[in-house]
Write a protein that holds these residues in place. Structure first.
Motif, mmCIF file in Angstrom:
data_model
loop_
_atom_site.group_PDB
_atom_site.id
_atom_site.type_symbol
_atom_site.label_atom_id
_atom_site.label_comp_id
_atom_site.label_asym_id
_atom_site.label_seq_id
_atom_site.Cartn_x
_atom_site.Cartn_y
_atom_site.Cartn_z
ATOM 1 N N ASP A 76 77.394 110.186 53.921
ATOM 2 C CA ASP A 76 75.909 109.449 53.526
ATOM 3 C C ASP A 76 74.930 110.936 53.648
ATOM 4 N N SER A 77 75.369 111.816 53.210
ATOM 5 C CA SER A 77 74.483 112.967 52.946
ATOM 6 C C SER A 77 74.015 113.013 51.402
ATOM 7 N N VAL A 78 72.827 113.645 51.289
ATOM 8 C CA VAL A 78 72.381 113.708 49.695
ATOM 9 C C VAL A 78 72.079 115.329 49.360
ATOM 10 N N ARG A 79 72.491 115.690 48.545
ATOM 11 C CA ARG A 79 72.415 116.837 47.643
ATOM 12 C C ARG A 79 70.839 116.955 47.298
ATOM 13 N N VAL A 80 70.297 118.191 48.063
ATOM 14 C CA VAL A 80 68.787 118.179 47.741
ATOM 15 C C VAL A 80 68.513 119.714 47.188
ATOM 16 N N THR A 100 69.869 131.797 51.088
ATOM 17 C CA THR A 100 69.378 130.685 50.654
ATOM 18 C C THR A 100 69.894 130.146 49.381
ATOM 19 N N THR A 101 70.498 129.006 49.541
ATOM 20 C CA THR A 101 71.028 128.555 48.219
ATOM 21 C C THR A 101 70.392 127.586 47.466
ATOM 22 N N ALA A 102 70.758 127.325 46.344
ATOM 23 C CA ALA A 102 70.029 126.642 45.358
ATOM 24 C C ALA A 102 70.022 125.084 45.880
ATOM 25 N N ALA A 103 70.986 124.540 46.685
ATOM 26 C CA ALA A 103 71.031 123.269 46.934
ATOM 27 C C ALA A 103 71.733 123.192 48.348
ATOM 28 N N LYS A 136 69.843 125.076 36.111
ATOM 29 C CA LYS A 136 70.047 126.378 36.038
ATOM 30 C C LYS A 136 71.094 127.255 36.833
ATOM 31 N N HIS A 137 71.236 126.375 38.140
ATOM 32 C CA HIS A 137 72.075 126.953 39.130
ATOM 33 C C HIS A 137 73.085 126.093 39.619
ATOM 34 N N ASP A 138 74.095 126.559 40.288
ATOM 35 C CA ASP A 138 75.229 125.890 40.794
ATOM 36 C C ASP A 138 74.424 125.819 42.135
#
Length: 96
Positions: free
Chosen positions: A9-13, A56-59, A89-91
């Motif tokens: 129940d996690s969401v990628r942001v 710091t990652t893109a998501a 644009k990013h992984d």
């Protein structure tokens, strides 16, 4: 299940904003949002020294209960546009 949700129940942001506090706390505020701009996740980082380097990652994955609702339509549109741009644009694990 979509690619933006996982079994926990996690969401990628996606990273949509990085701001620096104006006070003396040396805080970096990272705001991540869903690609529709409707929900956001905020992380605060305290910098302890000049050589305090954290990637710091893109998501990131955020637990759905830790997401806030974006109520302002203009901000929702801005978050959606930036989150979609980052996703295109990013992984997710790219260092930004």
């Amino acid at each position: 299940m979509t690619e933006d949700a996982d079994e926990d129940d996690s969401v990628r942001v996606w990273l949509v904003e990085r701001t620096y506090s104006d006070d003396e706390q040396n805080l970096i505020i990272l705001t991540y949002a869903t690609t529709d701009g409707r929900q956001y996740f905020r992380k605060e980082r305290a910098l302890t020294s000049f050589d305090d380097v954290r990637e710091t990652t893109a998501a990131v994955w955020a637990a759905s209960e830790n997401l806030g609702r974006v109520r302002d339509e203009a901000e929702r549109e801005r978050y959606a546009a930036e989150a979609q741009r980052m996703a295109e644009k990013h992984d997710p694990d790219d260092v930004i």
